[in-house]
Design a protein around this motif. Structure first.
Motif, PDB file in Angstrom:
ATOM      1  N   SER A   9      29.610  37.523  34.421  1.00  0.00           N
ATOM      2  CA  SER A   9      30.027  36.997  35.725  1.00  0.00           C
ATOM      3  C   SER A   9      31.510  37.243  35.999  1.00  0.00           C
ATOM      4  CB  SER A   9      29.703  35.504  35.819  1.00  0.00           C
ATOM      5  OG  SER A   9      30.392  34.769  34.821  1.00  0.00           O
ATOM      6  N   ASP A  10      32.325  37.398  34.943  1.00  0.00           N
ATOM      7  CA  ASP A  10      33.739  37.729  35.161  1.00  0.00           C
ATOM      8  C   ASP A  10      33.875  39.085  35.852  1.00  0.00           C
ATOM      9  OD1 ASP A  10      34.392  35.380  33.915  1.00  0.00           O
ATOM     10  OD2 ASP A  10      35.465  36.288  32.237  1.00  0.00           O
ATOM     11  N   ILE A  11      33.012  40.023  35.469  1.00  0.00           N
ATOM     12  CA  ILE A  11      33.031  41.341  36.103  1.00  0.00           C
ATOM     13  C   ILE A  11      32.701  41.209  37.587  1.00  0.00           C
ATOM     14  CG2 ILE A  11      31.881  43.597  36.149  1.00  0.00           C
ATOM     15  CD1 ILE A  11      31.490  43.269  33.096  1.00  0.00           C
ATOM     16  N   ASP A  12      31.751  40.343  37.911  1.00  0.00           N
ATOM     17  CA  ASP A  12      31.401  40.114  39.305  1.00  0.00           C
ATOM     18  C   ASP A  12      32.594  39.556  40.077  1.00  0.00           C
ATOM     19  OD1 ASP A  12      28.839  40.974  38.765  1.00  0.00           O
ATOM     20  OD2 ASP A  12      28.049  38.952  38.457  1.00  0.00           O
ATOM     21  N   ILE A  13      33.304  38.608  39.484  1.00  0.00           N
ATOM     22  CA  ILE A  13      34.443  38.004  40.167  1.00  0.00           C
ATOM     23  C   ILE A  13      35.532  39.039  40.419  1.00  0.00           C
ATOM     24  CG2 ILE A  13      36.315  36.323  39.901  1.00  0.00           C
ATOM     25  CD1 ILE A  13      33.574  35.148  40.697  1.00  0.00           C
ATOM     26  N   VAL A  14      35.754  39.939  39.482  1.00  0.00           N
ATOM     27  CA  VAL A  14      36.748  40.994  39.686  1.00  0.00           C
ATOM     28  C   VAL A  14      36.376  41.861  40.882  1.00  0.00           C
ATOM     29  CG1 VAL A  14      37.657  43.144  38.722  1.00  0.00           C
ATOM     30  CG2 VAL A  14      37.564  41.092  37.301  1.00  0.00           C
ATOM     31  N   TRP A  15      35.141  42.284  40.940  1.00  0.00           N
ATOM     32  CA  TRP A  15      34.752  43.205  42.008  1.00  0.00           C
ATOM     33  C   TRP A  15      34.586  42.522  43.358  1.00  0.00           C
ATOM     34  CZ3 TRP A  15      34.010  48.282  43.292  1.00  0.00           C
ATOM     35  CH2 TRP A  15      34.558  49.171  42.377  1.00  0.00           C
ATOM     36  N   LEU A  16      34.245  41.258  43.340  1.00  0.00           N
ATOM     37  CA  LEU A  16      34.143  40.514  44.594  1.00  0.00           C
ATOM     38  C   LEU A  16      35.516  40.265  45.209  1.00  0.00           C
ATOM     39  CD1 LEU A  16      31.487  37.931  43.427  1.00  0.00           C
ATOM     40  CD2 LEU A  16      31.151  39.559  45.283  1.00  0.00           C
ATOM     41  N   ASN A  17      36.489  39.957  44.381  1.00  0.00           N
ATOM     42  CA  ASN A  17      37.797  39.550  44.889  1.00  0.00           C
ATOM     43  C   ASN A  17      38.822  40.669  44.942  1.00  0.00           C
ATOM     44  OD1 ASN A  17      37.752  36.443  45.264  1.00  0.00           O
ATOM     45  ND2 ASN A  17      36.699  36.768  43.330  1.00  0.00           N
ATOM     46  N   GLY A  18      38.561  41.771  44.239  1.00  0.00           N
ATOM     47  CA  GLY A  18      39.547  42.845  44.215  1.00  0.00           C
ATOM     48  C   GLY A  18      39.121  44.132  44.877  1.00  0.00           C
ATOM     49  N   TYR A  19      37.819  44.314  45.091  1.00  0.00           N
ATOM     50  CA  TYR A  19      37.333  45.622  45.539  1.00  0.00           C
ATOM     51  C   TYR A  19      36.355  45.561  46.707  1.00  0.00           C
ATOM     52  CZ  TYR A  19      39.432  47.078  41.142  1.00  0.00           C
ATOM     53  OH  TYR A  19      40.319  47.303  40.114  1.00  0.00           O
ATOM     54  N   GLY A  20      36.100  44.373  47.223  1.00  0.00           N
ATOM     55  CA  GLY A  20      35.265  44.259  48.411  1.00  0.00           C
ATOM     56  C   GLY A  20      33.776  44.313  48.182  1.00  0.00           C
ATOM     57  N   TRP A  21      33.320  44.146  46.932  1.00  0.00           N
ATOM     58  CA  TRP A  21      31.876  44.089  46.694  1.00  0.00           C
ATOM     59  C   TRP A  21      31.308  42.932  47.529  1.00  0.00           C
ATOM     60  CZ3 TRP A  21      28.934  47.051  43.030  1.00  0.00           C
ATOM     61  CH2 TRP A  21      27.582  46.682  42.952  1.00  0.00           C
ATOM     62  N   PRO A  22      30.231  43.146  48.297  1.00  0.00           N
ATOM     63  CA  PRO A  22      29.723  42.086  49.188  1.00  0.00           C
ATOM     64  C   PRO A  22      29.241  40.873  48.415  1.00  0.00           C
ATOM     65  CG  PRO A  22      28.201  43.951  49.087  1.00  0.00           C
ATOM     66  CD  PRO A  22      29.456  44.393  48.400  1.00  0.00           C
ATOM     67  N   ALA A  23      29.798  39.732  48.748  1.00  0.00           N
ATOM     68  CA  ALA A  23      29.531  38.514  47.980  1.00  0.00           C
ATOM     69  C   ALA A  23      28.065  38.129  48.006  1.00  0.00           C
ATOM     70  CB  ALA A  23      30.386  37.363  48.520  1.00  0.00           C
ATOM     71  N   TRP A  24      27.358  38.431  49.111  1.00  0.00           N
ATOM     72  CA  TRP A  24      25.970  37.995  49.206  1.00  0.00           C
ATOM     73  C   TRP A  24      25.032  38.781  48.300  1.00  0.00           C
ATOM     74  CZ3 TRP A  24      28.695  40.460  53.058  1.00  0.00           C
ATOM     75  CH2 TRP A  24      28.253  41.724  53.452  1.00  0.00           C
ATOM     76  N   THR A  25      25.554  39.762  47.568  1.00  0.00           N
ATOM     77  CA  THR A  25      24.769  40.423  46.524  1.00  0.00           C
ATOM     78  C   THR A  25      25.169  39.952  45.126  1.00  0.00           C
ATOM     79  OG1 THR A  25      26.230  42.324  46.179  1.00  0.00           O
ATOM     80  CG2 THR A  25      24.638  42.482  47.985  1.00  0.00           C
ATOM     81  N   GLY A  26      26.202  39.113  45.037  1.00  0.00           N
ATOM     82  CA  GLY A  26      26.540  38.453  43.777  1.00  0.00           C
ATOM     83  C   GLY A  26      27.462  39.192  42.840  1.00  0.00           C
ATOM     84  N   GLY A  27      27.784  40.461  43.116  1.00  0.00           N
ATOM     85  CA  GLY A  27      28.606  41.243  42.204  1.00  0.00           C
ATOM     86  C   GLY A  27      27.764  42.231  41.411  1.00  0.00           C
ATOM     87  N   PRO A  28      28.407  43.181  40.714  1.00  0.00           N
ATOM     88  CA  PRO A  28      27.658  44.258  40.049  1.00  0.00           C
ATOM     89  C   PRO A  28      26.599  43.787  39.056  1.00  0.00           C
ATOM     90  CG  PRO A  28      29.997  44.776  40.102  1.00  0.00           C
ATOM     91  CD  PRO A  28      29.861  43.368  40.603  1.00  0.00           C
ATOM     92  N   THR A  29      26.923  42.814  38.213  1.00  0.00           N
ATOM     93  CA  THR A  29      25.938  42.434  37.188  1.00  0.00           C
ATOM     94  C   THR A  29      24.820  41.581  37.775  1.00  0.00           C
ATOM     95  OG1 THR A  29      26.979  40.376  36.353  1.00  0.00           O
ATOM     96  CG2 THR A  29      27.796  42.476  35.461  1.00  0.00           C
ATOM     97  N   PHE A  30      25.142  40.710  38.723  1.00  0.00           N
ATOM     98  CA  PHE A  30      24.082  39.906  39.345  1.00  0.00           C
ATOM     99  C   PHE A  30      23.165  40.804  40.161  1.00  0.00           C
ATOM    100  CE2 PHE A  30      22.045  37.216  42.481  1.00  0.00           C
ATOM    101  CZ  PHE A  30      21.702  36.093  41.747  1.00  0.00           C
ATOM    102  N   TRP A  31      23.758  41.739  40.899  1.00  0.00           N
ATOM    103  CA  TRP A  31      22.955  42.692  41.680  1.00  0.00           C
ATOM    104  C   TRP A  31      22.030  43.485  40.758  1.00  0.00           C
ATOM    105  CZ3 TRP A  31      23.357  48.170  41.551  1.00  0.00           C
ATOM    106  CH2 TRP A  31      22.595  48.839  42.510  1.00  0.00           C
ATOM    107  N   ALA A  32      22.560  43.920  39.620  1.00  0.00           N
ATOM    108  CA  ALA A  32      21.741  44.672  38.666  1.00  0.00           C
ATOM    109  C   ALA A  32      20.575  43.828  38.166  1.00  0.00           C
ATOM    110  CB  ALA A  32      22.593  45.146  37.496  1.00  0.00           C
ATOM    111  N   ASP A  33      20.831  42.540  37.924  1.00  0.00           N
ATOM    112  CA  ASP A  33      19.748  41.646  37.515  1.00  0.00           C
ATOM    113  C   ASP A  33      18.654  41.589  38.577  1.00  0.00           C
ATOM    114  OD1 ASP A  33      20.942  40.983  35.103  1.00  0.00           O
ATOM    115  OD2 ASP A  33      21.886  39.158  35.881  1.00  0.00           O
ATOM    116  N   GLN A  34      19.068  41.560  39.850  1.00  0.00           N
ATOM    117  CA  GLN A  34      18.097  41.474  40.935  1.00  0.00           C
ATOM    118  C   GLN A  34      17.307  42.776  41.075  1.00  0.00           C
ATOM    119  OE1 GLN A  34      18.489  38.178  40.908  1.00  0.00           O
ATOM    120  NE2 GLN A  34      18.024  38.142  43.087  1.00  0.00           N
TER     121      GLN A  34
END
Length: 682
Positions: A619-644
């Protein structure tokens, strides 16, 4: 002690919530409120009720830990109905924040009185939800649709003064006088008619024809792809077309659909992930942060000035050092200009600008860092320069001073080795613009002390940053994953895709801009040396031809005077020339392949980062990409999205594209999780 207590003040029943830290509306609190309302209704000596809260805030919302679990009675809508249907006036005494379910409770009350410093809002949309206890039906009836809809769709709170202006609050009082004023106010309205929010229609009648369609059109870009804002609009629209009971049923139906949906699950993941990121693994028990009373900053450029503003705004004195007076003056001027612009927008007061600027000192002499508790360098991204700076700081700074590098990529351990105190060296990677971006990567070197780490994380909270701990590697968490995406974006160009197609796939995913747009915005000449340029890459050729991004009016795209972009025939020709020389076959590439080629390697790189212990948790990786690179929050970040998506799907896709991927090495961790049917998160 009960979380809800009652006490009589003459003929006024004072109901007090005490459920630290934020008086969340847990099942126990709801039950206590229901009991209190029953007491008020049956006690003939009680003629009015005040609902208040102990501690630092009114009810700040629902208990998010109950989401996804079997419902516990009484429900919040049931409690609010009981409040509203009380035959005696009920007054909400609001201090701190009345958010989400807290504001819905206040809307169920007949009157609302607030401390002048209070804030009120319905932020459920930020968790992928809508107000599910009548908020979408009662708020428009109290303040009108034009005021209610933006509050519900954006989730942004309003001040108590604004709340009074729009009719949400009946009276404002000084914070210290709230309790007594609320009791006096309740006593003064005993004989009055009691306004019932659900019964009002006067404000709804003010809604102009076509209002909702116009709102959807005006906000289409901002809410694109997001379920919750669309549902919020539909629920508020129902308030204007349906009787209250039917509107409530519509609200509950929409809420149920959202809470069971992937987007809300993703946003709730983000909520908890941000809190988890603040924890440091392997920190000895009892480790306390050091006091930071004065900060030094090397460099008055864009990054140095932005970093300085974080500390100045938090009331921490800053000593800024540059090599030349002109650069120093220019940097101070930009800081002042940024503050003045913020004040002009009403976000801070003019006196706050003067207070912040009054905390800034400047010098051309490193010796003026001698009394600083923390010194951050923001100099050019070259190892030799960084090591030279840290050698000088080591000789000047007092024992116990923390030395921090703002490097984006370089080896923090090698920088620390230039000092005699590597345990006092840490990476503080701010993101540009540093005074705006929330993310801070706190890079833990091999010898960085636990106390320095604790101090860095505590200081991040103090200056309003979301901090994530990273280990040492090239690019740390964020830029290392970005490099994986960039490699594939460039490779796709060589195979037949064009910048606009690649960027559009990223935009459609929900990012604010694509990789080639981002390059043009940042400047293609960042890190480019014209004396060493050899036309070896597409980017080098673009820079050699003066196509350096938006600032020159052309980069991967051509730009007009308003910086609107259009595809460039010149760039297409450059790409085609490189592809021909490389022998790459040009082909039609589907959007689906582009999506997989960009995002699946990012997930793989995230898994490698976890394997190597660079990130503490997925989840730390998700927080980095959500807050630093514009990953859309409603997908949860790279690792959460991958889980989905499914890790097995990700691995299969990577194996399908393996021959085309650049420098690809499949993560054993990812492969093992996929084989076992596991997830990154939970």
């Amino acid at each position: 002690m009960s979380v809800i207590s009652t006490k009589r003040d003459g003929d006024i029943l004072v109901v007090t919530a005490d459920n630290p830290p934020v008086n969340a509306l847990s099942a126990q609190v709801r039950a206590g409120l229901a009991d209190a309302m029953a007491q008020a209704s049956t006690d003939d000596a009680v003629r009015a009720v005040v609902i208040r809260a102990a501690g630092r805030t009114f009810f700040a919302g629902a208990d998010i830990t109950e989401f996804g679990k079997p419902p516990m009675e009484p429900s919040l809508p049931t409690v609010i109905d009981a409040i509203e249907q009380c035959g005696k006036p009920v007054v909400a005494a609001i201090h701190g924040t009345a958010l989400g379910g807290g504001l819905e409770v206040a809307l169920g009350c007949h009157h609302r009185i607030a401390a002048a410093s209070a804030k009120l809002g319905l932020p459920e949309v930020k968790l992928g939800l809508l107000p599910g206890a009548g908020g979408t039906q009662r708020l428009p009836r109290v303040v009108g649709v034009a005021e209610a809809l933006p509050m519900i769709v954006t989730g942004a709170p309003i001040s108590a003064a604004k709340a009074q202006q729009v009719g949400l609050v009946d009276r404002l009082v000084d914070d210290a006088a709230l309790d007594q004023e609320a009791i006096a106010f309740a006593r003064s309205v005993i004989s009055d008619d009691h306004p019932v929010s659900s019964a009002r229609t006067d404000k709804l009648a003010e809604t102009p024809p076509g209002f909702f369609d116009a709102y959807r059109t005006a906000n289409a870009r901002r809410i694109k792809g997001q379920d919750a804002p669309q549902a919020c609009i539909a629920a508020v629209e129902a308030a204007t077309t349906l009787p209250f009971a039917e509107g409530i049923a519509k609200e509950r139906s929409l809420f149920k659909s959202l809470v069971e949906g992937d987007q809300s699950k993703a946003l709730r993941h983000v909520f908890f992930a941000e809190r988890a990121a603040a924890r440091i693994d392997n920190l000895p028990e009892g480790t306390q942060p050091l006091p930071i009373a004065r900060v030094g900053i090397i460099g008055a450029g864009t990054m140095g000035g932005g970093i300085a503003m974080n500390f100045l705004s938090a009331g921490i004195p800053v000593m800024m050092v540059e090599r030349e007076q002109a650069a120093l003056d220019r940097g101070v001027g930009i800081i002042r200009k940024n503050y003045d612009a913020t004040a002009a927008k009403g976000r801070i007061k003019p006196e706050q600008v003067d207070q912040a600027m009054g905390l800034l000192s400047t010098s051309l002499d490193y010796g003026d860092f001698a009394d600083c508790d923390l010194v951050i360098e923001a100099v050019f991204e070259l190892m030799d320069i960084k090591k030279d700076v840290f050698g000088k700081l080591d000789a000047i700074c007092k024992p116990g001073a923390i030395l921090a590098t703002n490097t984006s990529y370089l080896d923090v351990d090698e920088i620390a080795a230039a000092t005699s105190r590597p345990e006092w060296v840490v990476g503080l990677h701010f993101f540009s613009p540093a005074n705006v971006m929330r993310l801070l990567e706190v890079v833990r070197g091999a010898r960085t002390s636990p106390q320095v780490m604790a101090t860095a994380m505590a200081l991040a909270r103090r200056i309003g940053k979301v901090a994530v701990v990273s280990g040492v590697c090239h690019g740390f968490i964020g830029n290392r994953i970005l490099a994986a995406r960039t490699r594939e974006a460039n490779a796709l160009l060589m195979e037949g895709a064009r910048p606009a197609q690649v960027d559009q796939v990223v935009l459609d995913f929900g990012f604010p801009m694509g990789p080639f747009q981002m390059g043009d915005l940042a400047g293609l000449d960042l890190g480019w040396d014209p004396e060493k340029s050899s036309s070896a890459t597409i980017r080098e050729v673009l820079c050699e031809r003066g196509r350096r991004g938006q600032k020159t009016g052309k980069g991967f795209y051509d730009y007009d005077e308003k910086r609107n972009r259009t595809p460039s025939p010149e760039v297409d020709a450059i790409i085609a020339d490189f592809a021909a020389k490389s022998g790459k076959e040009q082909r039609m590439i589907s959007d689906q392949e582009i999506r997989e080629r960009l995002f699946y390697p990012m997930v793989n790189e995230a898994a490698l980062i976890l394997e190597e212990g660079i990130a503490q948790r997925p989840s730390d990786i998700d927080i980095v990409w959500l807050n630093g690179y514009g990953w859309p929050a409603w997908t949860g970040g790279p690792t959460f999205w991958a889980d989905q998506v499914g890790l097995d799907v990700i691995v299969a896709g990577l194996q399908t594209h393996a021959d085309r991927l650049t420098d690809f090495r499949l993560s054993p961790l990812l492969q093992d999780k996929a084989a076992q049917g596991c997830r990154f998160n939970g």
